[in-house]
Design a protein around this motif. Structure first.
Motif, mmCIF file in Angstrom:
data_model
loop_
_atom_site.group_PDB
_atom_site.id
_atom_site.type_symbol
_atom_site.label_atom_id
_atom_site.label_comp_id
_atom_site.label_asym_id
_atom_site.label_seq_id
_atom_site.Cartn_x
_atom_site.Cartn_y
_atom_site.Cartn_z
ATOM 1 N N ALA A 54 1.261 -15.202 -13.051
ATOM 2 C CA ALA A 54 0.009 -14.432 -13.001
ATOM 3 C C ALA A 54 -0.218 -13.875 -11.598
ATOM 4 O O ALA A 54 -0.561 -12.700 -11.433
ATOM 5 N N ARG A 55 -0.026 -14.712 -10.566
ATOM 6 C CA ARG A 55 -0.210 -14.238 -9.195
ATOM 7 C C ARG A 55 0.820 -13.172 -8.834
ATOM 8 O O ARG A 55 0.514 -12.217 -8.132
ATOM 9 N N SER A 56 2.043 -13.348 -9.328
ATOM 10 C CA SER A 56 3.088 -12.350 -9.063
ATOM 11 C C SER A 56 2.731 -11.008 -9.681
ATOM 12 O O SER A 56 2.944 -9.960 -9.074
ATOM 13 N N LEU A 57 2.201 -11.031 -10.881
ATOM 14 C CA LEU A 57 1.809 -9.792 -11.549
ATOM 15 C C LEU A 57 0.672 -9.101 -10.803
ATOM 16 O O LEU A 57 0.689 -7.880 -10.617
ATOM 17 N N ILE A 58 -0.289 -9.883 -10.326
ATOM 18 C CA ILE A 58 -1.403 -9.313 -9.555
ATOM 19 C C ILE A 58 -0.871 -8.687 -8.271
ATOM 20 O O ILE A 58 -1.233 -7.566 -7.910
ATOM 21 N N PHE A 59 0.018 -9.405 -7.561
ATOM 22 C CA PHE A 59 0.611 -8.885 -6.329
ATOM 23 C C PHE A 59 1.367 -7.591 -6.613
ATOM 24 O O PHE A 59 1.194 -6.599 -5.917
ATOM 25 N N GLN A 60 2.202 -7.605 -7.640
ATOM 26 C CA GLN A 60 3.017 -6.436 -7.972
ATOM 27 C C GLN A 60 2.158 -5.234 -8.324
ATOM 28 O O GLN A 60 2.430 -4.115 -7.873
ATOM 29 N N THR A 61 1.122 -5.446 -9.108
ATOM 30 C CA THR A 61 0.246 -4.349 -9.523
ATOM 31 C C THR A 61 -0.422 -3.695 -8.310
ATOM 32 O O THR A 61 -0.415 -2.475 -8.171
ATOM 33 N N GLU A 62 -0.970 -4.507 -7.406
ATOM 34 C CA GLU A 62 -1.617 -3.977 -6.208
ATOM 35 C C GLU A 62 -0.590 -3.282 -5.312
ATOM 36 O O GLU A 62 -0.850 -2.207 -4.775
ATOM 37 N N PHE A 63 0.584 -3.881 -5.149
ATOM 38 C CA PHE A 63 1.638 -3.304 -4.321
ATOM 39 C C PHE A 63 2.049 -1.936 -4.867
ATOM 40 O O PHE A 63 2.185 -0.966 -4.111
ATOM 41 N N GLU A 64 2.230 -1.824 -6.167
ATOM 42 C CA GLU A 64 2.604 -0.542 -6.782
ATOM 43 C C GLU A 64 1.510 0.502 -6.600
ATOM 44 O O GLU A 64 1.801 1.671 -6.349
ATOM 45 N N ASP A 65 0.249 0.095 -6.705
ATOM 46 C CA ASP A 65 -0.868 1.030 -6.485
ATOM 47 C C ASP A 65 -0.827 1.589 -5.063
ATOM 48 O O ASP A 65 -0.992 2.786 -4.842
ATOM 49 N N CYS A 75 1.779 1.717 -3.058
ATOM 50 C CA CYS A 75 2.972 2.558 -2.904
ATOM 51 C C CYS A 75 2.749 3.953 -3.461
ATOM 52 O O CYS A 75 3.193 4.946 -2.869
ATOM 53 N N ARG A 76 2.053 4.066 -4.583
ATOM 54 C CA ARG A 76 1.746 5.386 -5.141
ATOM 55 C C ARG A 76 0.855 6.178 -4.194
ATOM 56 O O ARG A 76 1.022 7.379 -4.016
ATOM 57 N N GLU A 77 -0.091 5.502 -3.551
ATOM 58 C CA GLU A 77 -1.009 6.171 -2.614
ATOM 59 C C GLU A 77 -0.278 6.743 -1.401
ATOM 60 O O GLU A 77 -0.631 7.802 -0.908
ATOM 61 N N VAL A 78 0.723 6.025 -0.895
ATOM 62 C CA VAL A 78 1.393 6.440 0.341
ATOM 63 C C VAL A 78 2.678 7.229 0.092
ATOM 64 O O VAL A 78 3.368 7.597 1.037
ATOM 65 N N GLN A 79 2.967 7.519 -1.141
ATOM 66 C CA GLN A 79 4.212 8.196 -1.492
ATOM 67 C C GLN A 79 4.415 9.493 -0.710
ATOM 68 O O GLN A 79 5.511 9.808 -0.275
ATOM 69 N N GLY A 80 3.365 10.232 -0.454
ATOM 70 C CA GLY A 80 3.472 11.484 0.277
ATOM 71 C C GLY A 80 3.732 11.307 1.767
ATOM 72 O O GLY A 80 4.054 12.264 2.456
ATOM 73 N N LEU A 81 3.597 10.083 2.267
ATOM 74 C CA LEU A 81 3.824 9.811 3.682
ATOM 75 C C LEU A 81 5.260 9.386 3.988
ATOM 76 O O LEU A 81 5.617 9.187 5.144
ATOM 77 N N VAL A 82 6.073 9.229 2.946
ATOM 78 C CA VAL A 82 7.442 8.758 3.149
ATOM 79 C C VAL A 82 8.286 9.871 3.764
ATOM 80 O O VAL A 82 8.331 10.988 3.261
ATOM 81 N N GLN A 83 8.909 9.547 4.878
ATOM 82 C CA GLN A 83 9.822 10.482 5.540
ATOM 83 C C GLN A 83 11.231 10.146 5.080
ATOM 84 O O GLN A 83 11.645 8.995 5.109
ATOM 85 N N SER A 84 11.968 11.147 4.714
ATOM 86 C CA SER A 84 13.263 10.890 4.099
ATOM 87 C C SER A 84 14.449 11.033 5.051
ATOM 88 O O SER A 84 15.584 11.062 4.605
ATOM 89 N N ARG A 101 -4.051 -0.974 4.447
ATOM 90 C CA ARG A 101 -4.248 -1.627 3.139
ATOM 91 C C ARG A 101 -3.002 -2.405 2.727
ATOM 92 O O ARG A 101 -3.093 -3.498 2.186
ATOM 93 N N LEU A 102 -1.820 -1.845 3.003
ATOM 94 C CA LEU A 102 -0.577 -2.530 2.653
ATOM 95 C C LEU A 102 -0.368 -3.748 3.550
ATOM 96 O O LEU A 102 0.021 -4.815 3.077
ATOM 97 N N THR A 103 -0.642 -3.622 4.842
ATOM 98 C CA THR A 103 -0.522 -4.756 5.760
ATOM 99 C C THR A 103 -1.410 -5.903 5.311
ATOM 100 O O THR A 103 -0.974 -7.051 5.238
ATOM 101 N N VAL A 104 -2.657 -5.600 4.999
ATOM 102 C CA VAL A 104 -3.609 -6.627 4.556
ATOM 103 C C VAL A 104 -3.116 -7.268 3.267
ATOM 104 O O VAL A 104 -3.135 -8.500 3.126
ATOM 105 N N HIS A 105 -2.661 -6.465 2.327
ATOM 106 C CA HIS A 105 -2.183 -6.992 1.043
ATOM 107 C C HIS A 105 -1.017 -7.956 1.252
ATOM 108 O O HIS A 105 -0.986 -9.043 0.680
#
Length: 82
Positions: free
Chosen positions: A11-22, A24-33, A62-66
């Motif tokens: 359950a905790r893993s699923l909560i962590f994964q869900t927040e982490f994926e959210d 990651c979607r928010e910062v997707q435009g900041l990724v330098q390739s 937000r990611l650091t805190v998470h």
């Protein structure tokens, strides 16, 4: 007892994964390739390089805190960038 512990971890893993994926979607435009970028020490380029992608502007707060709230060890990045 093992079953309830296992369920709790899942359950905790699923909560962590869900927040982490959210996040990651928010910062997707900041990724330098860029594939390879220089490593800077005290503002000076060293002979070392980083393999990226990396995040423009470093790791979002937000990611650091998470990650820290979920006991992820970030000490390897204390003096670096993400």
């Amino acid at each position: 007892m093992a079953s309830s512990t296992s369920s709790s971890v899942e359950a905790r893993s699923l909560i962590f994964q869900t927040e982490f994926e959210d996040i990651c979607r928010e910062v997707q435009g900041l990724v330098q390739s860029n594939v390879i970028v220089p490593w800077f020490e005290d503002g000076v380029a060293s002979e070392s390089c980083l393999l990226v992608p990396s995040l423009e502007g470093g790791m979002p707060e937000r990611l650091t805190v998470h990650l820290k709230d979920n006991l992820v060890d970030l000490s390897a990045f204390d003096k670096g960038d993400y």
